[in-house]
Design an enzyme around this catalytic site. Structure first.
Site, PDB file in Angstrom:
ATOM      1  N   ASP A 128      -7.820  24.995 -57.293  1.00  0.00           N
ATOM      2  CA  ASP A 128      -7.587  23.575 -57.565  1.00  0.00           C
ATOM      3  C   ASP A 128      -8.940  22.922 -57.844  1.00  0.00           C
ATOM      4  O   ASP A 128      -9.635  22.489 -56.929  1.00  0.00           O
ATOM      5  CB  ASP A 128      -6.875  22.893 -56.394  1.00  0.00           C
ATOM      6  N   HIS A 171     -12.249  16.208 -55.776  1.00  0.00           N
ATOM      7  CA  HIS A 171     -12.654  16.851 -54.526  1.00  0.00           C
ATOM      8  C   HIS A 171     -14.103  17.349 -54.542  1.00  0.00           C
ATOM      9  O   HIS A 171     -14.559  17.942 -53.577  1.00  0.00           O
ATOM     10  CB  HIS A 171     -11.717  18.030 -54.235  1.00  0.00           C
ATOM     11  N   ILE A 184     -12.775  13.652 -51.662  1.00  0.00           N
ATOM     12  CA  ILE A 184     -11.833  13.816 -50.541  1.00  0.00           C
ATOM     13  C   ILE A 184     -11.382  15.273 -50.456  1.00  0.00           C
ATOM     14  O   ILE A 184     -11.528  16.026 -51.422  1.00  0.00           O
ATOM     15  CB  ILE A 184     -10.611  12.874 -50.679  1.00  0.00           C
ATOM     16  N   GLY A 193      -5.269  17.866 -50.207  1.00  0.00           N
ATOM     17  CA  GLY A 193      -4.166  17.773 -49.241  1.00  0.00           C
ATOM     18  C   GLY A 193      -3.716  19.159 -48.789  1.00  0.00           C
ATOM     19  O   GLY A 193      -3.452  19.392 -47.602  1.00  0.00           O
TER      20      GLY A 193
HETATM   21  C1  LIG Z   1       3.612  23.722 -63.271  1.00  0.00           C
HETATM   22  C2  LIG Z   1       3.970  23.274 -61.954  1.00  0.00           C
HETATM   23  C3  LIG Z   1       3.116  22.251 -61.368  1.00  0.00           C
HETATM   24  C4  LIG Z   1       3.511  21.971 -59.980  1.00  0.00           C
HETATM   25  C5  LIG Z   1       2.656  20.987 -59.308  1.00  0.00           C
HETATM   26  C6  LIG Z   1       1.317  21.461 -58.959  1.00  0.00           C
HETATM   27  C7  LIG Z   1       0.523  20.392 -58.254  1.00  0.00           C
HETATM   28  C8  LIG Z   1      -0.475  20.858 -57.321  1.00  0.00           C
HETATM   29  C9  LIG Z   1      -1.202  19.794 -56.591  1.00  0.00           C
HETATM   30  C10 LIG Z   1      -0.826  18.384 -56.940  1.00  0.00           C
HETATM   31  C11 LIG Z   1      -1.822  17.334 -56.550  1.00  0.00           C
HETATM   32  C12 LIG Z   1      -3.100  17.435 -57.259  1.00  0.00           C
HETATM   33  C13 LIG Z   1      -4.032  16.225 -57.175  1.00  0.00           C
HETATM   34  C14 LIG Z   1      -4.282  15.621 -55.839  1.00  0.00           C
HETATM   35  C15 LIG Z   1      -4.711  16.331 -54.887  1.00  0.00           C
HETATM   36  C16 LIG Z   1      -4.915  15.897 -53.524  1.00  0.00           C
HETATM   37  O1  LIG Z   1      -5.002  16.727 -52.701  1.00  0.00           O
HETATM   38  S1  LIG Z   1      -5.052  14.224 -53.070  1.00  0.00           S
HETATM   39  C17 LIG Z   1      -5.404  14.336 -51.332  1.00  0.00           C
HETATM   40  C18 LIG Z   1      -4.211  14.482 -50.489  1.00  0.00           C
HETATM   41  N1  LIG Z   1      -3.389  13.326 -50.471  1.00  0.00           N
HETATM   42  C19 LIG Z   1      -3.765  12.194 -49.889  1.00  0.00           C
HETATM   43  O2  LIG Z   1      -4.854  12.088 -49.362  1.00  0.00           O
HETATM   44  C20 LIG Z   1      -2.780  11.058 -49.849  1.00  0.00           C
HETATM   45  C21 LIG Z   1      -2.750  10.432 -48.498  1.00  0.00           C
HETATM   46  N2  LIG Z   1      -1.752   9.370 -48.439  1.00  0.00           N
HETATM   47  C22 LIG Z   1      -2.025   8.112 -48.791  1.00  0.00           C
HETATM   48  O3  LIG Z   1      -3.141   7.770 -49.121  1.00  0.00           O
HETATM   49  C23 LIG Z   1      -0.887   7.133 -48.739  1.00  0.00           C
HETATM   50  O4  LIG Z   1       0.137   7.642 -47.948  1.00  0.00           O
HETATM   51  C24 LIG Z   1      -0.299   6.814 -50.135  1.00  0.00           C
HETATM   52  C25 LIG Z   1       0.199   8.073 -50.827  1.00  0.00           C
HETATM   53  C26 LIG Z   1      -1.377   6.122 -51.011  1.00  0.00           C
HETATM   54  C27 LIG Z   1       0.888   5.856 -49.966  1.00  0.00           C
HETATM   55  O5  LIG Z   1       0.489   4.799 -49.176  1.00  0.00           O
HETATM   56  P1  LIG Z   1       1.006   3.329 -49.493  1.00  0.00           P
HETATM   57  O6  LIG Z   1       0.616   2.936 -50.880  1.00  0.00           O
HETATM   58  O7  LIG Z   1       0.547   2.458 -48.397  1.00  0.00           O
HETATM   59  O8  LIG Z   1       2.561   3.540 -49.496  1.00  0.00           O
HETATM   60  P2  LIG Z   1       3.682   2.770 -48.667  1.00  0.00           P
HETATM   61  O9  LIG Z   1       3.629   1.323 -49.036  1.00  0.00           O
HETATM   62  O10 LIG Z   1       3.566   3.142 -47.243  1.00  0.00           O
HETATM   63  O11 LIG Z   1       5.025   3.431 -49.226  1.00  0.00           O
HETATM   64  C28 LIG Z   1       5.531   3.138 -50.536  1.00  0.00           C
HETATM   65  C29 LIG Z   1       6.693   4.058 -50.786  1.00  0.00           C
HETATM   66  O12 LIG Z   1       6.199   5.393 -51.018  1.00  0.00           O
HETATM   67  C30 LIG Z   1       6.696   6.296 -50.005  1.00  0.00           C
HETATM   68  N3  LIG Z   1       5.558   7.121 -49.584  1.00  0.00           N
HETATM   69  C31 LIG Z   1       4.485   6.699 -48.911  1.00  0.00           C
HETATM   70  N4  LIG Z   1       3.634   7.717 -48.717  1.00  0.00           N
HETATM   71  C32 LIG Z   1       4.187   8.791 -49.276  1.00  0.00           C
HETATM   72  C33 LIG Z   1       3.781  10.149 -49.380  1.00  0.00           C
HETATM   73  N5  LIG Z   1       2.634  10.583 -48.861  1.00  0.00           N
HETATM   74  N6  LIG Z   1       4.609  11.016 -50.002  1.00  0.00           N
HETATM   75  C34 LIG Z   1       5.787  10.600 -50.510  1.00  0.00           C
HETATM   76  N7  LIG Z   1       6.230   9.319 -50.435  1.00  0.00           N
HETATM   77  C35 LIG Z   1       5.430   8.432 -49.833  1.00  0.00           C
HETATM   78  C36 LIG Z   1       7.192   5.438 -48.867  1.00  0.00           C
HETATM   79  O13 LIG Z   1       8.223   6.073 -48.149  1.00  0.00           O
HETATM   80  C37 LIG Z   1       7.639   4.184 -49.586  1.00  0.00           C
HETATM   81  O14 LIG Z   1       8.933   4.378 -50.096  1.00  0.00           O
HETATM   82  P3  LIG Z   1      10.140   3.435 -49.562  1.00  0.00           P
HETATM   83  O15 LIG Z   1      10.182   3.654 -48.079  1.00  0.00           O
HETATM   84  O16 LIG Z   1      11.346   3.930 -50.276  1.00  0.00           O
HETATM   85  O17 LIG Z   1       9.717   2.052 -49.958  1.00  0.00           O
END
Ligand SMILES: CCCCCCCCCCCCC/C=C/C(=O)SCCNC(=O)CCNC(=O)[C@H](O)C(C)(C)COP(=O)(O)OP(=O)(O)OC[C@H]1O[C@@H](n2cnc3c(N)ncnc32)[C@H](O)[C@@H]1OP(=O)(O)O
Length: 309
Positions: free
Chosen positions: A208, A213, A228, A231
């Site tokens: 990745d 990162h 960062i 995940g």
């Molecule tokens: C070919 C096939 C491909 C397949 C795919 C391959 C992909 C491989 C990897 C994919 C990713 C690559 C890139 C990124 C890499 C990373 O590693 S990033 C680092 C890891 N992640 C994080 O650090 C995120 C940490 N979380 C946050 O910062 C927060 O939770 C957030 C995601 C920013 C959300 O916070 P916020 O804006 O405050 O949301 P809320 O207001 O609380 O909620 C809004 C609605 O969203 C829902 N929700 C909240 N968090 C999440 C979540 N983590 N996952 C899913 N859903 C989430 C929440 O329930 C709310 O919905 P409702 O309740 O319906 O309103």
């Protein structure tokens, strides 16, 4: 909900077939992954961890950690996955959740064929939530090894549908990968592990290469003071802790893994994973000790309980 080509078009999106992808790995990749999620990071001769990196009889004997399966999905999203009928900014993408089902213990080397499909899309107003499901089959035997469901949180990509009836599509059972309720009682066990300042630089060698990162400028553009941790690296630390503390070192005990990323982790921070047992389900949450923040929570379903528990 069909609109012009540059806007949201659910007909186009749901009809889109994602291409099959291939993933080939060997024992070296398995060991590099284990190092990337902290194996032997505190103690190079810890026998609980050394076995994931080195085996006296040869690397073929290294057991594969179940979260290694999450690597099979790498490929499209980090480079920007093109989805017809749906636009998003890949630089604002965050990994939201990961759900993994393991059907067979992972071999120490394999060539896999991944069948990828869209599993969900929700309009949350300020963001969109996109879910992709990847089924990984062994080339040759055709045996299904595992399934990954990756949830990505696309900041700024919401608001594409009618706000009084936001678009919501999900094609999997509603009991899978749910957010967990953390028990109020004391945890069964707790595991603390410090990540290295270079953790993300080491973890990225597992495939990745998203500069979020590793590159301070890219991290700033995405809204973070510095790069960062992936995940899936945090998830790897947490599940390794569960294998050590609950499964008594047996990675094959793990059947299903679910995790939701709640807050970002910075390389060098200390991860404290608390675990509770409910039948054959281990509920867990991981906190960053320095900030006392919960960064990950979820569950692991196991095949059986070790007799010592
Ligand atoms: C070919 C096939 C491909 C397949 C795919 C391959 C992909 C491989 C990897 C994919 C990713 C690559 C890139 C990124 C890499 C990373 O590693 S990033 C680092 C890891 N992640 C994080 O650090 C995120 C940490 N979380 C946050 O910062 C927060 O939770 C957030 C995601 C920013 C959300 O916070 P916020 O804006 O405050 O949301 P809320 O207001 O609380 O909620 C809004 C609605 O969203 C829902 N929700 C909240 N968090 C999440 C979540 N983590 N996952 C899913 N859903 C989430 C929440 O329930 C709310 O919905 P409702 O309740 O319906 O309103």
């Amino acid at each position: 909900m069909a609109t012009s080509d540059s806007e949201f078009n659910s007909d186009l999106l749901l009809a889109h077939k994602l291409p099959e992808t291939r993933y080939t790995y060997n024992e070296r990749d398995v060991a590099i992954y284990a190092l990337g999620i902290g194996a032997c990071g505190q103690d190079a001769v810890d026998s609980d961890e050394l076995k994931f990196v080195y085996h006296r009889d040869g690397q073929d004997f290294i057991p594969v950690l179940p979260t290694f399966a999450s690597l099979f999905t790498l490929g499209s999203l980090t480079k920007g996955l093109d989805l017809p009928g749906f636009k998003y900014d890949p630089s604002l993408l965050l990994h939201g959740q990961q759900y993994i089902e393991i059907y067979k213990p992972l071999p120490s080397k394999a060539s896999l064929i991944n069948k990828v499909s869209l599993a969900g899309l929700q309009d949350k107003g300020k963001a969109a939530i996109l879910e992709l499901e990847t089924r990984s089959y062994e080339q040759g035997s055709g045996a299904l090894l595992c399934m990954n469901r990756t949830t990505v949180f696309l900041r700024g990509a919401g608001g594409f549908s009618n706000s009084s009836q936001p678009f919501s599509y999900k094609n999997y059972p509603s009991n899978q990968g749910l957010a967990v309720k953390i028990p109020q009682r004391q945890p069964l066990t707790v595991c603390e592990e410090r990540t290295q300042p270079s953790q993300a630089l080491l973890y990225r060698l597992s495939g990745d290469y998203n500069p979020l990162h590793s590159d301070p400028e890219v991290a700033k553009l995405a809204g973070f003071p510095r790069p960062i941790l992936h995940g899936l690296c945090t998830l790897g630390f947490a599940i390794k802790a569960i294998i050590k503390c609950v499964c008594k070192g047996n990675p094959a005990a793990v059947k299903t893994i679910s995790g939701r990323f709640l807050t970002t982790v910075f390389p060098g921070e200390t991860l404290v994973t608390e675990m509770w047992l409910e039948g054959l389900r281990v509920i867990y949450q991981t906190k960053v000790k320095e900030r006392n923040k919960t960064v990950l929570s979820g569950y692991v379903d196991i095949h059986s309980l070790p007799s010592s528990l």
